[in-house]
Design an enzyme around this catalytic site. Structure first.
Site, PDB file in Angstrom:
ATOM      1  N   GLU A 160       5.408  -0.585  -4.974  1.00  0.00           N
ATOM      2  CA  GLU A 160       5.754   0.363  -3.907  1.00  0.00           C
ATOM      3  C   GLU A 160       7.141   0.990  -4.044  1.00  0.00           C
ATOM      4  O   GLU A 160       8.025   0.796  -3.198  1.00  0.00           O
ATOM      5  CB  GLU A 160       5.624  -0.301  -2.527  1.00  0.00           C
ATOM      6  N   GLU A 375      -3.310  -3.667  -2.510  1.00  0.00           N
ATOM      7  CA  GLU A 375      -3.076  -4.212  -1.166  1.00  0.00           C
ATOM      8  C   GLU A 375      -3.880  -3.405  -0.167  1.00  0.00           C
ATOM      9  O   GLU A 375      -3.931  -2.177  -0.246  1.00  0.00           O
ATOM     10  CB  GLU A 375      -1.593  -4.139  -0.744  1.00  0.00           C
TER      11      GLU A 375
END
Length: 468
Positions: A160, A375
């Site tokens: 991320e 995720e």
């Protein structure tokens, strides 16, 4: 109609070192910026987290029992190099060898991330990835890990990149807690993408076995009124900040003219300029076709409305529904349709956004090769009763997202696996221990694990590949 997933699909669970391990100063681990930042700014710390440092055999045994055949793990950079560079900490190296051996013993494939929000404090306080020296330090750390941990088959450089820059310099909820500095956001994203590209090229040139990719959080952005050109523009600009800038760097090896037009507009309105160098683009270009996979983290979508005013962002950290606010000068503001469900933390539940994002990657970046959903999950104030959690809301959330993954595969996207966030309960960076995601409930006082209702449901899906 009941939907299915392929026979070779990975049904995984995800973790992150700092959120799960605890043991923040054990066995020679160096400090990270989060240690003091949580102490100074929040009502919780990373101790004990889920004590994964000591209890990983329990979690991996549960994984095997519940059909979880993949796990996302991150290496804590400061366990290997306590100051981010220089001398290696042998106890940290030994820990990860033991952890990966246990994964393989339990037939749970480790997908290993090199950087999951936890730059060593010594480097973080020296500018983190705004400091170009950090690119070299990261590449050296990556090379050490590639050589040392040859038992790892799947590597991820960063987790991320988008939310790191946003958290540090836009929302200001990650250390160093700077708000509304869009130039720092883009510069941080760019420098991390250069670090990623250099590490990927080094991995391929070094002939290391296994695969390598990157994990991007890709929240889909829609115009509030698709017929209003100003709302469409707001969604496009918001998409550039969070998605397109880093996707272009990953798969085009440069920023498209449209992306740079948006970036320049945002910086013109908000101030600041970028340092983009020729050698950066040489590095990005050299790696653009070398990524073996893209990890997509997807939790939510956003709707954007045109907005003429000053930037203001209010983060909902305690699950007080409706308390968040997000508006950026020269970009737009978030305004969701009334009929779209939200969590207590104002995260919008919209599975269609995951389908749209997968198909966008397939269409715009055809050199993506394959995708893992690295995720996805539902943060909830879980209630522990009868030694379990009856988390039907989580089951419904995951089921609907698995269904759109099945649809995307049917429509030609190459999606090879899904990792539920999180394997067991962990602490949340800016929400603490109240916002839980795990398949396995953790009593943080005793560190006992208890399978939730969702764990039994997930086991059945993993065993049958049938989503029902």
């Amino acid at each position: 109609m009941t939907k299915t997933l392929p026979k070779d699909f990975i049904f995984g669970g995800a973790t992150a070192a700092y959120q799960a391990e605890g043991a923040t100063h054990t066995d020679g681990k160096g400090p990270v910026a989060w240690d003091k930042y949580l102490e100074d700014n929040y009502w919780y710390t990373a101790e004990p987290a889920s004590d994964f440092y000591n209890r990983y055999p329990v979690d991996l045994k549960l994984s095997e029992e519940f059909g979880v055949n993949g796990i996302r793990i991150s290496i804590a950079w400061s366990r290997i190099f306590p100051t981010g560079k220089g001398d290696v900490n042998p106890k940290g190296v030994e820990y990860y060898h033991n952890l990966f051996a246990e994964c393989h013993k339990r037939h749970v494939e480790p997908f290993v991330t090199l950087h999951h929000f936890d730059t060593p404090e010594a480097l973080h306080s020296d500018g983190d990835f705004l400091n170009r020296e950090n690119i070299e330090h990261f590449v050296n750390y990556a090379e050490f890990c590639f050589k040392e941990f040859s038992e790892v088959n799947y590597w991820t450089t960063f987790n991320e990149i988008g939310p790191i820059g946003d958290g540090q310099y836009l929302v200001g909820k990650f250390p160093p807690g700077i708000q509304y500095d869009l130039a720092k956001v883009f510069q941080s994203h760019h420098n991390m993408m250069v670090s990623h590209a250099r590490a990927v090229k080094l991995f391929k040139d070094g002939g290391y076995s296994g695969e390598i990719g990157v994990v991007h959080a890709l929240p889909t952005k829609y115009p509030f009124d698709a017929n209003n050109p100003d709302d469409v523009r707001a969604a496009e600009l918001e998409d550039i900040i969070h998605n397109k800038f880093i996707l272009d760097a990953t798969y085009l090896g440069k920023y498209s003219d449209k992306t740079m037009e948006g970036v320049n507009h945002i910086l013109e309105v908000n101030g600041g300029e970028l340092d983009l160098r020729e050698e950066d683009f040489v590095a990005l270009d050299a790696a653009k076709d070398l990524n073996d996979f893209l990890g997509i983290n997807y939790y939510m979508s956003d709707w954007m409305q045109a907005f003429d005013g000053e930037t203001e962002i209010i983060h909902n950290g305690k699950g007080e529904k409706g308390s968040s606010k997000y508006q950026i000068k020269g970009v737009g503001r978030r305004k969701a349709p009334v009929d779209v469900p939200k969590t207590d933390w104002d995260w919008i539940i919209f599975p269609q956004g995951l389908y749209d994002q997968i198909m966008r990657v397939k269409a715009d970046y055809p050199n993506y090769k394959k995708i893992y959903i690295t995720e996805n999950g539902l943060g909830y104030k879980d209630e522990f009763v009868d030694n379990t959690v009856y988390d039907d809301g989580r089951i419904d959330y995951v089921k609907k997202h698995l269904e759109v993954i099945s649809d995307a595969i049917s429509d030609g996207a190459n999606v090879k696996g899904y990792f539920m966030w999180s394997l067991m309960d962990v602490f949340s960076w800016s929400n603490g221990y109240e916002k839980l995601y795990g398949l396995f409930y953790v009593d943080f006082e005793t560190q006992e694990r208890y399978p939730k209702k969702s764990a039994y449901w997930y086991k059945k899906v993993a065993e049958t590949q049938v989503i029902e």
